[in-house]
Design an enzyme around this catalytic site. Structure first.
Site, PDB file in Angstrom:
ATOM      1  N   GLU A  33     -11.482 -11.366  15.070  1.00 50.29           N
ATOM      2  CA  GLU A  33     -10.081 -12.055  15.185  1.00 50.29           C
ATOM      3  C   GLU A  33      -9.614 -12.187  16.398  1.00 50.29           C
ATOM      4  O   GLU A  33      -9.613 -11.371  17.197  1.00 50.29           O
ATOM      5  CB  GLU A  33      -9.157 -11.187  14.098  1.00 50.29           C
ATOM      6  CG  GLU A  33      -8.296 -12.032  13.034  1.00 50.29           C
ATOM      7  CD  GLU A  33      -8.966 -12.915  12.327  1.00 50.29           C
ATOM      8  OE1 GLU A  33      -9.564 -14.119  12.434  1.00 50.29           O
ATOM      9  OE2 GLU A  33      -9.190 -12.151  10.998  1.00 50.29           O
ATOM     10  N   LEU A 122      -5.569 -18.873   5.291  1.00 47.95           N
ATOM     11  CA  LEU A 122      -6.837 -19.257   4.845  1.00 47.95           C
ATOM     12  C   LEU A 122      -7.090 -20.636   5.146  1.00 47.95           C
ATOM     13  O   LEU A 122      -8.107 -21.356   4.616  1.00 47.95           O
ATOM     14  CB  LEU A 122      -6.780 -19.257   3.143  1.00 47.95           C
ATOM     15  CG  LEU A 122      -6.318 -17.989   2.557  1.00 47.95           C
ATOM     16  CD1 LEU A 122      -6.169 -18.189   1.193  1.00 47.95           C
ATOM     17  CD2 LEU A 122      -7.439 -17.173   2.838  1.00 47.95           C
ATOM     18  N   GLU A 157      -5.460 -30.360  16.135  1.00 50.97           N
ATOM     19  CA  GLU A 157      -4.437 -29.304  16.420  1.00 50.97           C
ATOM     20  C   GLU A 157      -3.773 -29.140  17.589  1.00 50.97           C
ATOM     21  O   GLU A 157      -2.520 -28.975  17.830  1.00 50.97           O
ATOM     22  CB  GLU A 157      -4.971 -27.878  15.761  1.00 50.97           C
ATOM     23  CG  GLU A 157      -5.521 -28.075  14.290  1.00 50.97           C
ATOM     24  CD  GLU A 157      -5.127 -27.175  13.326  1.00 50.97           C
ATOM     25  OE1 GLU A 157      -4.146 -26.129  13.628  1.00 50.97           O
ATOM     26  OE2 GLU A 157      -5.598 -26.866  12.252  1.00 50.97           O
ATOM     27  N   ASP A 169     -12.095 -22.015  12.367  1.00 55.78           N
ATOM     28  CA  ASP A 169     -11.511 -22.256  10.984  1.00 55.78           C
ATOM     29  C   ASP A 169     -12.250 -23.722  10.642  1.00 55.78           C
ATOM     30  O   ASP A 169     -12.661 -23.901   9.528  1.00 55.78           O
ATOM     31  CB  ASP A 169     -10.041 -22.603  11.022  1.00 55.78           C
ATOM     32  CG  ASP A 169      -9.407 -21.285  11.303  1.00 55.78           C
ATOM     33  OD1 ASP A 169      -9.829 -20.269  11.427  1.00 55.78           O
ATOM     34  OD2 ASP A 169      -8.039 -21.569  11.669  1.00 55.78           O
TER      35      ASP A 169
HETATM   36  C1  GLA Z   1      -6.258 -18.884  13.529  1.00 53.24           C
HETATM   37  C2  GLA Z   1      -6.926 -20.003  14.480  1.00 53.24           C
HETATM   38  C3  GLA Z   1      -8.456 -19.702  14.559  1.00 53.24           C
HETATM   39  C4  GLA Z   1      -8.613 -18.010  15.199  1.00 53.24           C
HETATM   40  C5  GLA Z   1      -7.619 -16.977  14.264  1.00 53.24           C
HETATM   41  C6  GLA Z   1      -7.653 -15.684  14.724  1.00 53.24           C
HETATM   42  O1  GLA Z   1      -6.789 -18.866  12.301  1.00 53.24           O
HETATM   43  O2  GLA Z   1      -6.928 -21.365  13.733  1.00 53.24           O
HETATM   44  O3  GLA Z   1      -8.801 -20.370  15.741  1.00 53.24           O
HETATM   45  O4  GLA Z   1      -7.924 -17.849  16.533  1.00 53.24           O
HETATM   46  O5  GLA Z   1      -6.419 -17.604  14.127  1.00 53.24           O
HETATM   47  O6  GLA Z   1      -8.921 -15.280  14.972  1.00 53.24           O
END
Ligand code: GLA
Length: 383
Positions: A33, A122, A157, A169
């Site tokens: 993360e 999510l 984004e 993501d």
């Molecule tokens: C969000 C971001 C990802 C990642 C997570 C943390 O989901 O969009 O790119 O940095 O937080 O791991």
């Protein structure tokens, strides 16, 4: 979620055409993360919660879009693309990135619906951009790869929604394989699939119902702290380009040059990058207890050092540890959303009842539960 039949008749009524259909999943992340924007490793997978898009070209330069779940319709043209934080701006961002790459596209008519809860960690916005980009690419034959589309969704984004997110993501939404998680190297943007054989275990998501918002939640600040750490450490060791290049020992020996906040943010990331690699080994050898212990370590790193947790997430993770859940941690960008729990199947039902009561007694709100299956990435539904 509105049914496909219902959308088909709405589409026909509104646009006098039959659409093509595209599915774009949300994702979970097992571990890794806040490592993606530090060129580290992550371990996401697409899940069976998704956007469904009905899309057709309309031979104009206009985009007509309806977000059914929000009961909102909106439109824009190829020359009126504007940054902002609403769903329409994310889609404008995707269109803009196609144009920047010199792709010849025209207008689309589109109706979409989703089963991904927004703000639950999510990745609904990444799925929205990934699915819409995939549809544009297919309909106008632009020849972009799935990786290109992930980079486009990320760009949307950054440039249009103002969130400096990593690649995880959208990469997971576009490139996942059914029944597997992926170990993604966010430096090379290459991945390996790791098949998941959890006979007695499953992943249970528990939604704190604390809506996170990456823009306002200090996500960009965390990224800035990591970049500041790299800038300072690089002065003595020019080969350092990201926290991926920094070992824990090197970070500790450079501690006096960093302020306490920057040091702790960098420490969490450096530990999480190596934890993710260790976790991949445990998954390969199916040592789920050890895997779960690493999930707990991640959580307390996120909470104490990275400072992106919240009272509700900490409470759920403590509750999980007290109830023999193999692994638990807050998932995603942070400040709420879901915890991900690696849990024995036989415990799911009794533990749900237990946590529901206790969480309600403590926070006066009901948590939500999602049991998820690992699915393939974005695809077109063929008739
Ligand atoms: C969000 C971001 C990802 C990642 C997570 C943390 O989901 O969009 O790119 O940095 O937080 O791991």
């Amino acid at each position: 979620m509105v049914s496909q039949d219902k959308i088909a008749s709405l589409f026909q009524e509104k646009f006098k055409q039959s659409p093509r259909w595209f599915v774009a999943p949300g994702r979970i992340n097992l571990i890794g993360e806040h490592t993606d924007y530090n060129e580290g490793f992550v371990m996401p997978a697409a899940i069976d919660k998704h956007f469904l898009f009905a899309v057709a070209p309309n031979h104009t330069s206009q985009f007509y879009l309806t977000a059914l779940d929000l009961n909102e319709s909106n439109s824009f043209s190829l020359d009126s693309l504007q940054p902002g934080s609403r769903w329409i701006n994310y889609l404008m961002g995707v269109v803009d990135s196609f144009l920047k790459r010199g792709k010849k596209i025209g207008g689309l008519s589109c109706i979409f619906t989703s089963t991904i809860p927004a703000g639950a960690g999510l990745s609904s916005s990444a799925a929205l951009c990934s699915g819409f980009g995939y549809a544009l690419n297919e309909i106008f034959g632009c020849g972009l790869s799935r990786l290109d589309l992930a980079l486009i969704a990320q760009e949307a984004e950054h440039r249009f929604a103002g969130t400096k997110c990593g690649i995880m993501d959208m990469y997971a939404s576009l490139l996942s394989q059914e029944g597997s998680v992926m170990l993604l190297d966010c430096r090379s943007n290459q991945h390996q699939y790791l098949p998941v054989h959890f006979d007695d275990y499953e992943f249970l998501l528990i939604d704190t119902k604390v809506k996170h918002s990456l823009n306002t939640s200090g996500y960009n600040d965390r990224r800035e702290a990591c970049e500041e750490g790299v800038r300072i450490l690089k002065k003595e060791k020019p080969a350092i380009n990201s926290l991926r290049d920094v070992s824990e020992a090197a970070l500790v020996s450079g501690r006096s040059q960093l302020n306490e906040n920057v040091f702790r943010k960098c420490l969490y990331v450096v530990q999480e990058i190596s934890r993710t690699l260790k976790a991949a080994e445990h998954l390969r050898s199916n040592e789920l207890k050890k895997f779960g212990e690493l999930m707990y370590q991640t959580h307390w790193g996120l909470s104490n050092d990275y400072e992106v947790s919240c009272e509700e997430s900490d409470w759920l993770v403590r509750w999980a540890a007290e109830n023999k859940v193999a692994g638990a941690r807050q998932m995603g960008g942070g400040f709420g959303g879901c915890t991900i729990n690696l849990i024995k199947k036989e415990l799911v039902s009794p533990l749900k009842d237990d946590v529901r009561k206790k969480y309600f007694a403590t926070f006066k709100k009901e948590p939500e539960f999602y049991s998820v299956h690992l699915t393939q990435g974005v695809n077109e539904l063929k008739p």
